[in-house]
Design a protein around this motif. Structure first.
Motif, short mmCIF file in Angstrom:
data_model
loop_
_atom_site.label_atom_id
_atom_site.label_comp_id
_atom_site.label_asym_id
_atom_site.label_seq_id
_atom_site.Cartn_x
_atom_site.Cartn_y
_atom_site.Cartn_z
N THR A 33 -42.24 -0.60 -4.62
CA THR A 33 -40.97 -1.50 -4.93
C THR A 33 -40.08 -0.82 -4.65
O THR A 33 -39.18 -1.83 -4.67
CB THR A 33 -41.04 -2.37 -5.66
N ARG A 34 -39.50 0.35 -5.17
CA ARG A 34 -38.41 1.00 -5.38
C ARG A 34 -38.36 1.46 -3.54
O ARG A 34 -38.59 1.91 -2.52
CB ARG A 34 -38.78 2.36 -5.61
N VAL A 35 -36.50 0.69 -3.56
CA VAL A 35 -36.14 0.42 -1.89
C VAL A 35 -34.95 1.90 -2.10
O VAL A 35 -33.41 1.83 -2.92
CB VAL A 35 -35.60 -0.61 -1.55
N GLU A 36 -34.92 2.51 -1.33
CA GLU A 36 -33.57 3.23 -1.09
C GLU A 36 -33.14 3.01 0.41
O GLU A 36 -33.40 3.61 1.39
CB GLU A 36 -34.32 4.76 -1.10
N ALA A 37 -31.70 2.57 -0.05
CA ALA A 37 -31.14 2.23 1.18
C ALA A 37 -30.03 3.39 2.48
O ALA A 37 -29.58 3.89 0.87
CB ALA A 37 -30.02 1.05 1.63
N ILE A 38 -30.03 4.08 2.94
CA ILE A 38 -29.62 5.33 3.36
C ILE A 38 -28.63 4.75 4.44
O ILE A 38 -28.95 4.09 6.15
CB ILE A 38 -30.69 6.26 4.15
N LEU A 39 -27.48 5.26 5.20
CA LEU A 39 -27.26 4.99 6.12
C LEU A 39 -26.14 6.63 6.69
O LEU A 39 -25.15 6.87 5.46
CB LEU A 39 -25.56 4.05 5.88
N ASP A 40 -26.02 7.10 7.58
CA ASP A 40 -25.50 8.26 8.06
C ASP A 40 -24.38 7.81 9.19
O ASP A 40 -24.30 7.66 10.07
CB ASP A 40 -26.35 8.90 9.13
N ILE A 41 -22.72 8.29 8.34
CA ILE A 41 -21.76 7.62 8.37
C ILE A 41 -21.26 8.25 9.97
O ILE A 41 -20.88 7.17 11.21
CB ILE A 41 -20.37 8.16 7.57
N VAL A 62 -23.27 11.08 4.35
CA VAL A 62 -24.62 9.67 4.04
C VAL A 62 -24.15 9.22 2.44
O VAL A 62 -24.05 9.60 1.35
CB VAL A 62 -25.93 10.56 4.25
N LEU A 63 -24.31 7.50 3.17
CA LEU A 63 -24.16 6.87 1.83
C LEU A 63 -26.12 6.35 2.06
O LEU A 63 -26.67 5.97 2.66
CB LEU A 63 -23.11 5.38 1.84
N ARG A 64 -25.85 6.87 -0.09
CA ARG A 64 -26.91 5.70 -0.06
C ARG A 64 -27.34 5.29 -1.35
O ARG A 64 -26.62 5.64 -2.38
CB ARG A 64 -28.17 7.13 -0.88
N ALA A 65 -28.40 4.02 -1.61
CA ALA A 65 -28.15 3.07 -2.93
C ALA A 65 -29.40 3.14 -3.13
O ALA A 65 -30.48 2.41 -1.47
CB ALA A 65 -27.70 1.90 -1.99
N VAL A 66 -30.19 3.04 -3.77
CA VAL A 66 -31.27 2.74 -4.95
C VAL A 66 -31.45 1.16 -5.63
O VAL A 66 -30.67 0.72 -6.26
CB VAL A 66 -32.25 4.14 -5.91
N ALA A 67 -32.19 0.43 -5.23
CA ALA A 67 -32.81 -0.72 -6.57
C ALA A 67 -34.07 -0.48 -6.74
O ALA A 67 -34.81 -0.68 -5.60
CB ALA A 67 -32.73 -2.04 -5.39
N GLN A 68 -34.87 -0.58 -8.29
CA GLN A 68 -35.89 -0.47 -8.46
C GLN A 68 -35.73 -1.93 -9.56
O GLN A 68 -36.56 -1.30 -10.21
CB GLN A 68 -36.51 1.36 -8.62
N ASP A 69 -34.81 -2.29 -9.71
CA ASP A 69 -34.79 -3.67 -10.75
C ASP A 69 -35.91 -4.13 -10.56
O ASP A 69 -35.81 -4.55 -12.31
CB ASP A 69 -33.25 -3.99 -10.83
N GLU A 70 -36.24 -4.63 -9.44
CA GLU A 70 -37.28 -6.48 -9.70
C GLU A 70 -38.44 -5.38 -9.29
O GLU A 70 -39.09 -4.48 -9.06
CB GLU A 70 -36.79 -7.37 -8.10
#
Length: 132
Positions: A33-41, A62-70
């Motif tokens: 359920t943990r999702v990591e979003a990665i964007l190679d600028i 590289v931008l990265r954001a993680v969500a494991q709240d839900e």
């Protein structure tokens, strides 16, 4: 985001899933359920060169954001992408130019008045009859 097209950016975001940390028993251990979003600028085609330079300078290549709240992977995916786009917006923002201003006559006067007051206070501290 100026000419940044959110849709073409979304298509360039790489999503990785993994098991979330924390409580949740068997569910948490079994499901990713943990999702990591990665964007190679630098590899992005949706961004102009100027935007890329600005973003890399502010936020790195590289931008990265993680969500494991839900508990839901879908919801975490939305959150991670949202956070990533927010980082991107922030990094791509062009700071406002500072317009130089001169102090007003009143402000100059206040400053000098304060200096005079300070000088008086310091002078009063000196022992009497000492050469200045």
């Amino acid at each position: 985001m100026g000419n940044m097209d959110a849709e073409s950016i979304r298509s360039e975001i790489e999503l990785r899933t993994s098991r979330s940390s924390g409580p949740g028993g068997q569910h948490a251990q079994k499901t990713e359920t943990r999702v990591e979003a990665i964007l190679d600028i630098e590899a992005s085609e949706a961004l102009t060169d100027a935007e890329k330079r600005r973003i890399v300078a502010k936020a790195g290549p590289v931008l990265r954001a993680v969500a494991q709240d839900e508990r839901s992977q879908l919801r975490n995916r939305e959150l991670a992408v949202q956070r990533l786009l927010e980082q991107l917006r922030e990094a791509a923002r062009v700071p406002r130019r500072r317009r130089p201003t001169a102090p007003t006559a009143a402000a100059r006067e206040r400053r000098l008045e304060e200096k005079r007051r300070r000088a008086q206070i310091k002078q009063a501290r000196r022992p009497p009859g000492e050469p200045t």
